[in-house]
Design a protein around this motif. Structure first.
Motif, PDB file in Angstrom:
ATOM      1  N   ALA A  40       8.511  -3.454  18.738  1.00 18.41           N
ATOM      2  CA  ALA A  40       8.179  -2.063  19.015  1.00 18.41           C
ATOM      3  C   ALA A  40       7.106  -2.043  20.102  1.00 18.41           C
ATOM      4  O   ALA A  40       6.666  -3.089  20.576  1.00 18.41           O
ATOM      5  N   VAL A  41       6.682  -0.852  20.525  1.00 16.09           N
ATOM      6  CA  VAL A  41       5.783  -0.761  21.673  1.00 16.09           C
ATOM      7  C   VAL A  41       4.453  -1.450  21.394  1.00 16.09           C
ATOM      8  O   VAL A  41       3.947  -2.192  22.227  1.00 16.09           O
ATOM      9  N   PHE A  42       3.861  -1.220  20.219  1.00 18.45           N
ATOM     10  CA  PHE A  42       2.593  -1.879  19.893  1.00 18.45           C
ATOM     11  C   PHE A  42       2.663  -2.590  18.545  1.00 18.45           C
ATOM     12  O   PHE A  42       1.638  -2.825  17.902  1.00 18.45           O
ATOM     13  N   SER A  43       3.854  -2.957  18.140  1.00 21.84           N
ATOM     14  CA  SER A  43       4.065  -3.593  16.839  1.00 21.84           C
ATOM     15  C   SER A  43       5.156  -4.649  16.947  1.00 21.84           C
ATOM     16  O   SER A  43       5.960  -4.628  17.874  1.00 21.84           O
ATOM     17  N   ASN A  44       5.199  -5.540  15.966  1.00 23.44           N
ATOM     18  CA  ASN A  44       6.350  -6.425  15.789  1.00 23.44           C
ATOM     19  C   ASN A  44       7.305  -5.802  14.775  1.00 23.44           C
ATOM     20  O   ASN A  44       6.941  -4.888  14.035  1.00 23.44           O
ATOM     21  N   LEU A  45       8.521  -6.308  14.745  1.00 18.35           N
ATOM     22  CA  LEU A  45       9.572  -5.717  13.914  1.00 18.35           C
ATOM     23  C   LEU A  45      10.213  -6.772  13.032  1.00 18.35           C
ATOM     24  O   LEU A  45      10.425  -7.917  13.458  1.00 18.35           O
ATOM     25  N   PHE A  46      10.520  -6.382  11.797  1.00 21.81           N
ATOM     26  CA  PHE A  46      11.238  -7.219  10.843  1.00 21.81           C
ATOM     27  C   PHE A  46      12.397  -6.413  10.284  1.00 21.81           C
ATOM     28  O   PHE A  46      12.324  -5.181  10.177  1.00 21.81           O
ATOM     29  N   ILE A  47      13.450  -7.129   9.871  1.00 26.91           N
ATOM     30  CA  ILE A  47      14.513  -6.500   9.104  1.00 26.91           C
ATOM     31  C   ILE A  47      14.766  -7.349   7.854  1.00 26.91           C
ATOM     32  O   ILE A  47      14.371  -8.520   7.790  1.00 26.91           O
ATOM     33  N   VAL A  48      15.401  -6.735   6.874  1.00 22.90           N
ATOM     34  CA  VAL A  48      15.842  -7.448   5.677  1.00 22.90           C
ATOM     35  C   VAL A  48      17.357  -7.308   5.599  1.00 22.90           C
ATOM     36  O   VAL A  48      17.893  -6.204   5.673  1.00 22.90           O
ATOM     37  N   GLU A  49      18.018  -8.455   5.455  1.00 24.02           N
ATOM     38  CA  GLU A  49      19.485  -8.512   5.448  1.00 24.02           C
ATOM     39  C   GLU A  49      19.922  -9.339   4.242  1.00 24.02           C
ATOM     40  O   GLU A  49      19.693 -10.550   4.206  1.00 24.02           O
ATOM     41  N   THR A  50      20.494  -8.669   3.258  1.00 25.08           N
ATOM     42  CA  THR A  50      20.933  -9.325   2.012  1.00 25.08           C
ATOM     43  C   THR A  50      19.864 -10.256   1.443  1.00 25.08           C
ATOM     44  O   THR A  50      20.125 -11.411   1.110  1.00 25.08           O
ATOM     45  N   GLY A  51      18.640  -9.747   1.362  1.00 29.20           N
ATOM     46  CA  GLY A  51      17.545 -10.496   0.766  1.00 29.20           C
ATOM     47  C   GLY A  51      16.838 -11.478   1.670  1.00 29.20           C
ATOM     48  O   GLY A  51      15.883 -12.136   1.249  1.00 29.20           O
ATOM     49  N   VAL A  52      17.277 -11.612   2.932  1.00 28.07           N
ATOM     50  CA  VAL A  52      16.654 -12.539   3.879  1.00 28.07           C
ATOM     51  C   VAL A  52      15.794 -11.752   4.861  1.00 28.07           C
ATOM     52  O   VAL A  52      16.224 -10.733   5.415  1.00 28.07           O
ATOM     53  N   LEU A  53      14.577 -12.218   5.070  1.00 30.71           N
ATOM     54  CA  LEU A  53      13.660 -11.604   6.016  1.00 30.71           C
ATOM     55  C   LEU A  53      13.928 -12.178   7.402  1.00 30.71           C
ATOM     56  O   LEU A  53      13.941 -13.398   7.590  1.00 30.71           O
ATOM     57  N   LEU A  54      14.125 -11.309   8.400  1.00 35.27           N
ATOM     58  CA  LEU A  54      14.398 -11.746   9.764  1.00 35.27           C
ATOM     59  C   LEU A  54      13.471 -11.030  10.742  1.00 35.27           C
ATOM     60  O   LEU A  54      13.143  -9.850  10.559  1.00 35.27           O
ATOM     61  N   THR A  55      13.063 -11.742  11.776  1.00 37.77           N
ATOM     62  CA  THR A  55      12.287 -11.146  12.857  1.00 37.77           C
ATOM     63  C   THR A  55      12.781 -11.723  14.180  1.00 37.77           C
ATOM     64  O   THR A  55      13.236 -12.880  14.233  1.00 37.77           O
TER      65      THR A  55
ATOM     66  N   ASP B 161      17.598 -14.356  17.349  1.00 37.10           N
ATOM     67  CA  ASP B 161      17.981 -13.222  18.174  1.00 37.10           C
ATOM     68  C   ASP B 161      18.610 -12.147  17.296  1.00 37.10           C
ATOM     69  O   ASP B 161      19.390 -12.451  16.379  1.00 37.10           O
ATOM     70  N   LEU B 162      18.264 -10.898  17.573  1.00 40.06           N
ATOM     71  CA  LEU B 162      18.791  -9.777  16.808  1.00 40.06           C
ATOM     72  C   LEU B 162      19.399  -8.748  17.751  1.00 40.06           C
ATOM     73  O   LEU B 162      18.752  -8.316  18.712  1.00 40.06           O
ATOM     74  N   SER B 163      20.603  -8.353  17.460  1.00 40.16           N
ATOM     75  CA  SER B 163      21.270  -7.317  18.240  1.00 40.16           C
ATOM     76  C   SER B 163      20.963  -5.946  17.657  1.00 40.16           C
ATOM     77  O   SER B 163      20.515  -5.821  16.501  1.00 40.16           O
ATOM     78  N   LEU B 164      21.226  -4.913  18.433  1.00 42.60           N
ATOM     79  CA  LEU B 164      21.056  -3.558  17.926  1.00 42.60           C
ATOM     80  C   LEU B 164      21.992  -3.308  16.751  1.00 42.60           C
ATOM     81  O   LEU B 164      21.602  -2.666  15.764  1.00 42.60           O
ATOM     82  N   GLU B 165      23.202  -3.833  16.824  1.00 48.33           N
ATOM     83  CA  GLU B 165      24.168  -3.648  15.743  1.00 48.33           C
ATOM     84  C   GLU B 165      23.663  -4.268  14.441  1.00 48.33           C
ATOM     85  O   GLU B 165      23.822  -3.691  13.360  1.00 48.33           O
ATOM     86  N   ARG B 166      23.020  -5.421  14.549  1.00 46.24           N
ATOM     87  CA  ARG B 166      22.496  -6.070  13.350  1.00 46.24           C
ATOM     88  C   ARG B 166      21.318  -5.290  12.776  1.00 46.24           C
ATOM     89  O   ARG B 166      21.165  -5.188  11.550  1.00 46.24           O
ATOM     90  N   LEU B 167      20.490  -4.745  13.641  1.00 43.75           N
ATOM     91  CA  LEU B 167      19.394  -3.898  13.176  1.00 43.75           C
ATOM     92  C   LEU B 167      19.936  -2.690  12.420  1.00 43.75           C
ATOM     93  O   LEU B 167      19.469  -2.366  11.317  1.00 43.75           O
ATOM     94  N   LEU B 168      20.927  -2.031  12.991  1.00 42.08           N
ATOM     95  CA  LEU B 168      21.475  -0.832  12.361  1.00 42.08           C
ATOM     96  C   LEU B 168      22.161  -1.147  11.031  1.00 42.08           C
ATOM     97  O   LEU B 168      22.244  -0.285  10.150  1.00 42.08           O
ATOM     98  N   GLY B 169      22.615  -2.378  10.869  1.00 42.93           N
ATOM     99  CA  GLY B 169      23.267  -2.773   9.626  1.00 42.93           C
ATOM    100  C   GLY B 169      22.324  -3.334   8.580  1.00 42.93           C
ATOM    101  O   GLY B 169      22.760  -3.710   7.486  1.00 42.93           O
ATOM    102  N   ALA B 170      21.018  -3.395   8.891  1.00 44.97           N
ATOM    103  CA  ALA B 170      20.046  -3.995   7.974  1.00 44.97           C
ATOM    104  C   ALA B 170      19.843  -3.144   6.727  1.00 44.97           C
ATOM    105  O   ALA B 170      20.079  -1.933   6.721  1.00 44.97           O
ATOM    106  N   ASP B 171      19.375  -3.793   5.654  1.00 47.96           N
ATOM    107  CA  ASP B 171      19.070  -3.097   4.402  1.00 47.96           C
ATOM    108  C   ASP B 171      17.686  -2.451   4.435  1.00 47.96           C
ATOM    109  O   ASP B 171      17.466  -1.400   3.835  1.00 47.96           O
ATOM    110  N   GLU B 172      16.751  -3.112   5.092  1.00 48.57           N
ATOM    111  CA  GLU B 172      15.385  -2.607   5.223  1.00 48.57           C
ATOM    112  C   GLU B 172      14.887  -2.945   6.627  1.00 48.57           C
ATOM    113  O   GLU B 172      15.300  -3.952   7.218  1.00 48.57           O
ATOM    114  N   VAL B 173      13.972  -2.123   7.137  1.00 49.03           N
ATOM    115  CA  VAL B 173      13.347  -2.374   8.437  1.00 49.03           C
ATOM    116  C   VAL B 173      11.878  -1.986   8.322  1.00 49.03           C
ATOM    117  O   VAL B 173      11.543  -0.976   7.686  1.00 49.03           O
ATOM    118  N   PHE B 174      10.995  -2.797   8.913  1.00 52.75           N
ATOM    119  CA  PHE B 174       9.596  -2.382   8.987  1.00 52.75           C
ATOM    120  C   PHE B 174       8.958  -2.928  10.258  1.00 52.75           C
ATOM    121  O   PHE B 174       9.459  -3.875  10.879  1.00 52.75           O
TER     122      PHE B 174
END
Length: 271
Positions: free
Chosen positions: A173-188, A219-232
């Motif tokens: 993000a502009v002044f932050s880092n981003l994580f997603i959660v995908e089927t219980g796995v934390l990804l950044t 590496d994370l694509s936009l499609e994978r982000l949109l398919g994530a279970d959680e994002v922070f």
């Protein structure tokens, strides 16, 4: 409140290479009750940047400056800028340089508590991050990409903006880092090509490992982000904000996000 090379000051010499070329690095440090949080992580990242830029780095002297400045600031944000120092006109850096340190103090930002509890909306920034491995991960002084990205929205409904690289990969993000959660796995996202390796990002990765959470840096694509279970998103000033929406996609505040929030909530009391 500002110090230059450890002394109160209100200006910089006009020949400073940080001013002329962005030839330097910076850290934004949260200070609570006179104690700088995550200081070792800030100094480690700064040291890596100085090594890559071939700028002399005296970690003990710098630590002493920060500790003294934080004691005076008491509670707030200490911004540390380290430049290559003065130089003549031209891009070529001097063979011998005398680094300059600048410390400025400001109040802690008054973020709405709902950002941590309910979550935030991300603005889809059009500005892309250039892919430059030589600068990847560093918090260098050239932040024009972030300036352009942050200028894209004025609606306070958006707390942050999503940034991709020129190939379309999710970076941060502009002044932050981003994580997603995908089927219980934390990804950044991987930061091998561009982006800032935030100290809170590193703290979260370490705490996740200690807690036995499965995780990946990739590496994370936009499609994978949109398919994530959680994002922070996260940074060292506010900790973790759940992401609840990006355009039409809406996410819940998930259990792994809440668990990680609890793990980093004790930073101020344990720094």
């Amino acid at each position: 409140m500002s110090w230059v090379d450890g002394q109160p000051a209100n200006g910089l010499p006009v020949h400073d290479r940080g001013f002329a070329y962005g030839d330097g690095l910076f850290e934004t440090i949260k200070v609570v009750n006179g104690r700088p949080e995550l200081l070792d992580r800030h100094l480690n990242r700064l040291g890596l940047g100085c090594q890559r830029f071939a700028i002399p780095f005296d970690v003990d002297a710098l630590r002493s400056q920060i500790m003294a400045f934080s004691a005076v600031l008491e509670t707030g944000v200490a911004k540390l800028i380290l430049t290559r120092g003065d130089g003549l006109r031209g891009y070529g850096p001097p063979l011998a340089c005398r680094p300059r340190t600048v410390l400025t103090g400001a109040p802690l930002p008054a973020y709405a508590p709902e950002r941590s509890t309910v979550g935030v909306r991300l603005y889809p920034c059009k500005t892309r991050l250039a892919e430059q491995p030589a600068l990847a991960g560093l918090k260098h002084l050239n932040r024009l990409e972030q300036v352009l990205a942050r200028a894209e929205w004025h609606d306070p409904a958006f707390a942050e903006g999503l940034m991709r690289d020129t190939s379309g990969r999710i970076v941060e993000a502009v002044f932050s880092n981003l994580f997603i959660v995908e089927t219980g796995v934390l990804l950044t996202p991987s930061l091998e090509r561009c982006g800032v390796a935030g100290v809170m990002r590193e703290e979260i990765l370490d705490r996740a490992r200690q807690a036995g959470m499965p995780l990946q840096v990739c590496d994370l694509s936009l499609e994978r982000l949109l398919g994530a279970d959680e994002v922070f998103v996260c940074n060292s000033l506010y900790g973790i904000w759940p992401v609840r929406q990006l355009e039409a996609r809406v996410w819940p505040v998930g259990p792994l996000t809440r668990k990680l929030q609890r793990l980093v909530d004790d930073l101020s009391s344990n720094t």
